[in-house]
Write an enzyme that holds these catalytic residues in place. Structure first.
Site: not given
Length: 351
Positions: A159, A161, A189, A217, A242, A266
């Site tokens: 993942k 960033k 993301d 994301e 998200d 989450k």
């Protein structure tokens, strides 16, 4: 099964290395831990961590909500009336989703301990859990090195960033792509960092370069639902919401309007397993797959999320690597490369 007391504890846990996103840089986490005591001796455990830039919940507000309205709502209730206790947590105060999540998981832990089954068994499933490893935003060279080391450690899902200095994002991804095997899947993301048009331009260019990206994301600001929909409709990559989704009500609006292709759930955002289950079910009914992720959190709360991920049939993606960033050994769950292994003990389970 009467709830006799609720106690709140605080710990600060340093990270092994700084965790960098487009929204913040973290060097440690505050772990707020809750114990719910029953009159039969069972103790239910839960935990939360503040991420003010996302949930608005601070260390102080989480502790205050747990020790105040949440405790008042629960003490004296019979946990055999399980759904009633969960509802009391949800309705006892406005907001405070992180505090509610800690109480919710403690109630789930206590109830499944009473039944003497692991939490995932109580929830009704035991699928394999494979997590991605997060690569914090940094220079292209540093991110490529981190990605290479993560693959060597057994992670085939990364993942990435992005979003801090967006003009560097394509170079970042290309550097990572060159450093890792062709079969390594990359998830992006942006943590709300791009504008809608900027997101479309960057993502279409990345897709044209065939960089092996699985999904992206939250490319735009959480409140910019029309911008999110614009990106979803103008790129080929699946777009995951998200920070835009905190509740089942949000999820219903999102899937009804087709604002995104996927949803990241989450516990700190939605207030616990009870609401998370509703979000995943609403999405499932509308053909939208979900991920279970976490903030930078203690292993107890991540383990609770993992039990939920193992049980709900509409959880197809997992991002549960937060305990591997902490300076203490993971508790309540273990890692074998990218595989997240849950304890077979009752409740959330101590390893």
């Amino acid at each position: 099964m009467i709830i006799k007391d609720l106690q709140v504890k605080y710990r600060n846990i340093p990270l092994l290395v700084p965790f960098k996103t487009a929204l913040r840089t973290a060097v440690d986490i505050d772990s707020i831990e809750v114990e719910i005591m029953l009159d039969n001796g069972i103790v239910g455990l839960g935990a939360a961590a503040p991420t003010v830039v996302i949930t608005g919940d601070s260390t102080e507000s989480i502790m205050s909500a747990l020790a105040g309205p949440i405790k008042k709502a629960l003490v004296g209730l019979d946990l055999k009336q399980f759904q009633t206790t969960l509802k009391r947590v949800r309705l006892c105060c406005i907001g405070n989703t992180s505090a509610k999540a800690a109480a919710d998981m403690a109630l789930h832990d206590a109830y499944s301990k009473w039944l003497n089954v692991p939490l995932h068994a109580f929830l009704g499933g035991s699928k394999r859990i494979q997590t991605s490893m997060t690569i914090g935003v940094d220079t292209p060279e540093k991110m490529a090195w981190d990605a290479e080391k993560s693959v060597e450690a057994g992670f085939h899902l990364l993942k990435i960033k992005v979003g801090a200095h967006p003009e560097m994002d394509i170079v970042r991804i290309e550097s990572i792509r060159e450093a890792v095997p062709a079969g390594t899947m990359l998830r992006l993301d942006a943590n709300q960092a791009w504008s809608p048009k900027q997101a479309v331009k960057l993502l279409n260019e990345m897709e044209k370069r065939n960089l092996g990206i699985e999904l992206v994301e939250q490319p735009v600001a959480a409140h910019d639902w029309e911008g999110l929909k614009y990106v979803t409709e103008h790129v080929g990559l699946p777009v995951m919401a998200d920070e835009s989704v905190f509740s089942a009500k949000d999820a219903l609006q999102l899937v009804s309007g087709r604002y995104a292709d996927l949803i990241n759930i989450k516990l700190m955002k939605c207030g616990g397993i009870a609401e998370a289950w509703k979000i995943a079910s609403v999405a499932e009914a509308n053909g939208v797959k979900c991920m279970v992720g976490s903030m930078m959190e203690p292993s107890l709360s991540v383990a609770a999320a993992a039990h939920f991920a193992a049980a709900h049939p509409n959880i197809h993606y997992m991002d549960l690597d937060a305990p591997l960033w902490l300076s203490e050994e993971p508790d309540h769950l273990t890692y074998d490369g990218e595989d997240v292994l849950l304890s077979g003990r009752a409740g959330i389970g101590l390893v």
